[in-house]
Scaffold this motif. Sequence first.
Motif, mmCIF file in Angstrom:
data_model
loop_
_atom_site.group_PDB
_atom_site.id
_atom_site.type_symbol
_atom_site.label_atom_id
_atom_site.label_comp_id
_atom_site.label_asym_id
_atom_site.label_seq_id
_atom_site.Cartn_x
_atom_site.Cartn_y
_atom_site.Cartn_z
ATOM 1 N N ALA A 173 43.732 46.408 60.698
ATOM 2 C CA ALA A 173 43.567 44.983 60.948
ATOM 3 C C ALA A 173 42.325 44.484 61.034
ATOM 4 O O ALA A 173 41.583 43.479 60.745
ATOM 5 N N VAL A 174 41.491 45.305 62.063
ATOM 6 C CA VAL A 174 40.062 45.126 62.423
ATOM 7 C C VAL A 174 39.179 45.324 61.435
ATOM 8 O O VAL A 174 38.274 44.565 60.979
ATOM 9 N N ALA A 175 39.392 46.518 60.710
ATOM 10 C CA ALA A 175 38.526 46.919 59.429
ATOM 11 C C ALA A 175 38.738 45.699 58.469
ATOM 12 O O ALA A 175 37.866 45.599 57.607
ATOM 13 N N TYR A 176 39.943 45.146 58.144
ATOM 14 C CA TYR A 176 40.124 44.205 57.214
ATOM 15 C C TYR A 176 39.311 42.847 57.340
ATOM 16 O O TYR A 176 38.942 42.297 56.620
ATOM 17 N N ARG A 177 39.446 42.553 58.757
ATOM 18 C CA ARG A 177 38.562 41.455 59.191
ATOM 19 C C ARG A 177 37.096 41.649 58.702
ATOM 20 O O ARG A 177 36.079 40.766 58.276
ATOM 21 N N ALA A 178 36.566 42.663 59.153
ATOM 22 C CA ALA A 178 35.083 43.118 58.851
ATOM 23 C C ALA A 178 34.835 43.225 57.379
ATOM 24 O O ALA A 178 33.851 42.735 56.795
ATOM 25 N N PHE A 179 36.008 43.598 56.711
ATOM 26 C CA PHE A 179 35.724 43.443 55.113
ATOM 27 C C PHE A 179 35.511 42.296 54.492
ATOM 28 O O PHE A 179 34.809 41.799 53.772
ATOM 29 N N LEU A 180 36.426 41.088 55.250
ATOM 30 C CA LEU A 180 36.562 39.830 54.593
ATOM 31 C C LEU A 180 35.098 39.145 54.784
ATOM 32 O O LEU A 180 34.407 38.321 54.564
ATOM 33 N N ALA A 181 34.313 39.541 55.963
ATOM 34 C CA ALA A 181 33.005 39.024 56.379
ATOM 35 C C ALA A 181 31.818 39.651 55.679
ATOM 36 O O ALA A 181 30.892 39.046 55.493
ATOM 37 N N ASP A 182 32.170 40.741 54.982
ATOM 38 C CA ASP A 182 31.054 41.355 53.992
ATOM 39 C C ASP A 182 31.720 41.996 52.804
ATOM 40 O O ASP A 182 31.551 43.293 52.946
ATOM 41 N N PRO A 183 32.251 41.148 51.946
ATOM 42 C CA PRO A 183 32.843 41.978 50.724
ATOM 43 C C PRO A 183 31.882 42.636 49.733
ATOM 44 O O PRO A 183 30.821 42.153 49.775
ATOM 45 N N PRO A 184 32.343 43.393 49.143
ATOM 46 C CA PRO A 184 31.616 44.126 47.830
ATOM 47 C C PRO A 184 31.117 42.829 46.833
ATOM 48 O O PRO A 184 32.116 42.140 46.843
ATOM 49 N N LEU A 185 30.355 42.981 46.201
ATOM 50 C CA LEU A 185 29.833 41.975 45.018
ATOM 51 C C LEU A 185 31.056 42.010 44.104
ATOM 52 O O LEU A 185 31.245 40.760 43.642
ATOM 53 N N GLU A 186 31.627 43.270 43.686
ATOM 54 C CA GLU A 186 32.804 43.039 42.701
ATOM 55 C C GLU A 186 34.021 42.603 42.893
ATOM 56 O O GLU A 186 34.641 42.291 42.177
ATOM 57 N N TRP A 187 34.164 42.187 44.400
ATOM 58 C CA TRP A 187 35.175 41.411 44.725
ATOM 59 C C TRP A 187 35.177 39.965 44.713
ATOM 60 O O TRP A 187 35.983 39.083 44.870
ATOM 61 N N CYS A 188 33.854 39.380 44.377
ATOM 62 C CA CYS A 188 33.710 38.272 44.450
ATOM 63 C C CYS A 188 33.264 37.474 43.230
ATOM 64 O O CYS A 188 32.778 38.035 42.184
ATOM 65 N N GLY A 189 33.724 36.241 43.126
ATOM 66 C CA GLY A 189 33.344 35.467 41.897
ATOM 67 C C GLY A 189 33.520 34.034 42.058
ATOM 68 O O GLY A 189 34.069 33.399 43.230
ATOM 69 N N PRO A 190 33.039 33.329 41.277
ATOM 70 C CA PRO A 190 33.285 31.704 41.556
ATOM 71 C C PRO A 190 34.789 31.332 41.448
ATOM 72 O O PRO A 190 35.575 31.626 40.887
ATOM 73 N N ARG A 191 34.913 29.975 42.241
ATOM 74 C CA ARG A 191 36.415 29.816 42.692
ATOM 75 C C ARG A 191 37.162 29.082 41.311
ATOM 76 O O ARG A 191 38.222 29.345 41.255
ATOM 77 N N HIS A 192 36.273 28.686 40.383
ATOM 78 C CA HIS A 192 36.862 28.071 38.988
ATOM 79 C C HIS A 192 37.563 29.093 38.198
ATOM 80 O O HIS A 192 38.004 28.525 37.085
ATOM 81 N N GLN A 193 37.447 30.282 38.383
ATOM 82 C CA GLN A 193 37.884 31.268 37.275
ATOM 83 C C GLN A 193 39.057 31.215 37.479
ATOM 84 O O GLN A 193 40.005 31.303 38.190
ATOM 85 N N GLN A 194 39.805 30.890 36.201
ATOM 86 C CA GLN A 194 41.294 31.029 36.145
ATOM 87 C C GLN A 194 41.964 32.271 36.207
ATOM 88 O O GLN A 194 41.293 33.426 36.141
ATOM 89 N N ARG A 195 43.207 32.327 36.838
ATOM 90 C CA ARG A 195 44.044 33.624 37.269
ATOM 91 C C ARG A 195 44.095 34.544 36.085
ATOM 92 O O ARG A 195 44.506 35.658 36.241
ATOM 93 N N TRP A 196 44.323 34.112 34.808
ATOM 94 C CA TRP A 196 44.539 34.913 33.636
ATOM 95 C C TRP A 196 43.333 35.478 33.007
ATOM 96 O O TRP A 196 43.100 36.426 32.258
ATOM 97 N N SER A 197 42.113 35.154 33.497
ATOM 98 C CA SER A 197 40.936 35.523 33.064
ATOM 99 C C SER A 197 40.439 36.994 33.986
ATOM 100 O O SER A 197 40.682 37.157 34.785
ATOM 101 N N ILE A 198 39.709 37.658 33.109
ATOM 102 C CA ILE A 198 39.192 38.856 33.710
ATOM 103 C C ILE A 198 38.167 38.805 34.500
ATOM 104 O O ILE A 198 37.805 39.541 35.304
ATOM 105 N N HIS A 199 37.702 37.645 34.593
ATOM 106 C CA HIS A 199 36.385 37.083 35.535
ATOM 107 C C HIS A 199 37.131 36.620 36.813
ATOM 108 O O HIS A 199 36.356 36.768 37.783
#
Length: 609
Positions: A337-363
């Motif tokens: 749980a501690v490691a997960y909170r640290a992950f949320l504070a600094d996630p890898p770039l490949e885990w991040c994207g704009p909010r508007h991307q649809q759930r069906w999209s590869i983006h």
Amino acid sequence: MRASPSRKLQRAHFAFMRGLLQGLDERELWNRYLRSEGEPTDRRVVRQTIAWIRDEFAAAAQREDRPGTARLVRLDPERFSMRQQTLPSLEEFALERGLEDFSEAEQAEAYADAYPDAGAGSSRRGVRPPKRARVIARQLEALRWLESHVAQHPRPADSVAAWLNPAVAERLQRSGLATLSALAAHINASGARWWRPVPGVGALKAARVVAWLQAQEGSTGLRLGAHALSPRKQVPAAVLDRAVAPGTALLPWEKFRVPVDLDGSLGQFRAPAGRCLLVAENDYEAIAAWLTAKAGSAQAGGLSATRRAYRKEAERLMLWSVLVRRKPISSLAAEDAVAYRAFLADPPLEWCGPRHQQRWSIHWRPLEGPMSPTAQRHAMTVLRGLFGFLIAQGYLLNNPFAAMTPAPASPPVGSNRILTLAQWNWLATRLEASSDTAASRRSARALHWLYATGLRISEIAAARCGHVERFDLIDEEGTLRTGWLLHVAGKGRRTRQVPVPPELVAELHQELDRNGQVPDVSSPRHAALSILGRFDAIDAFASPVSVSGLAKAIKRRLDHAANGLPDKDAVHLRKASAHWLRNSHGAHVLQGRAGRAAVPLQVVQNNLG
């Protein structure tokens, strides 16, 4: 026409020019072969394109060491006469040239030298084809030869500049869509409105690009999915579901597949099977049961806001646990749980994207970026509740998030997230002065209703004309007046009645009348009509207002209204969202304002639900 030096000749260019030489309709040829270049009514583009094609034909002939062909394809047949030229017969030619004593073969050879373009047998007919027809015939033959030597087929790795209109290609390249394969992937990932983030490319240019890609599918192998060819609302759910295949990767909850060895059926902290009150056999099914219990009241056409928020936290944890930690959720300990909170504070770039991307999209990505401390505390609170549910149902023995730092006491409602009266007055003035279009009036109506009622954005999006009730009252002076109430279904399916200012209802009547509707919100035919919907749309009675679309429209209006304010106020207004209007309503009516008395706390609590 200014074109990229890497632009290639395709068979459509040859087909178009052959049709022109044969006298076929230019507009019809353009629409058939070169629609991707632009509209046939734009004479400048058509003329420039024809000139460029001729130049490219000539350059290609030069590269093939055919200077005669290069000169020929540049010729404009319109310069030559269509009149037929009468030729002398062989006998007349022989008498004229004093060759009557020569053999017929010698006379024919001399005749051919004198009239090289006459063609076999012309000396017998005495008629020479028009020069324009002869030029066209030779040009058609030249084009057939050139096409067999230089015409190319597009390939996936080709630059967009090699095949598309130069101006459009340049804009695509500036947006990172440099190759045909990258362009097709972007369209498939974004859907029919793929062109929105590409400056200078609108719906018309985008449609021409899509039509060209479809026409070249046999050469490129790049297929555009059915989900990308129609507006989102017109695409069946089953088609969208096929846009991205399920798997064990960064995929949404409904697409994510947990490997058997990590599904939690043998999780370290699983409770004895005899104690479990759930029918779930693994972690995914157990969390699904929790989501169902937290479903809340669903909005028209989708999940409730509560379930979407809880699903977001659950899918983030599931993805992290399986893909990063390589552990079942039912094997997570306090250290995880501690490691997960640290992950949320600094996630890898490949885990991040704009909010508007649809759930069906590869983006689509589970995160937008590093989460703020407040967002982290919210996530820990939701997950603590998830594990508490699983323990209460006898599925788990351990809550790894129980020891996490509890969330601090909630700050006052709307603290630092309200507009001052001066800021709201400025916004209201800007709304009055905005452009008089249906879209502008609709977004202004949303802002006024949110501020005046204190509703959540999901509640105002779900509001229909049939929810507005008229009532009569007698004021302190004994005058009969008309009032209006909006029936609202809020959180937990609890209903309440919220007063609506008469001026907002009057404005609603004006908008109905403007669009040819009965100017009365109480009309039975308007019962299903969304208050914030398009009154001019044929399907307005059936189409619900999108909460995300409404939020974006409001955000755009707030950003635009910030122009002209002092820096501090402008920054504050640009941070604002629809929820700030709800907070502002509560703060302003509690303190009252000029000409309006303060509203009792109990009334405000009811309005806010």
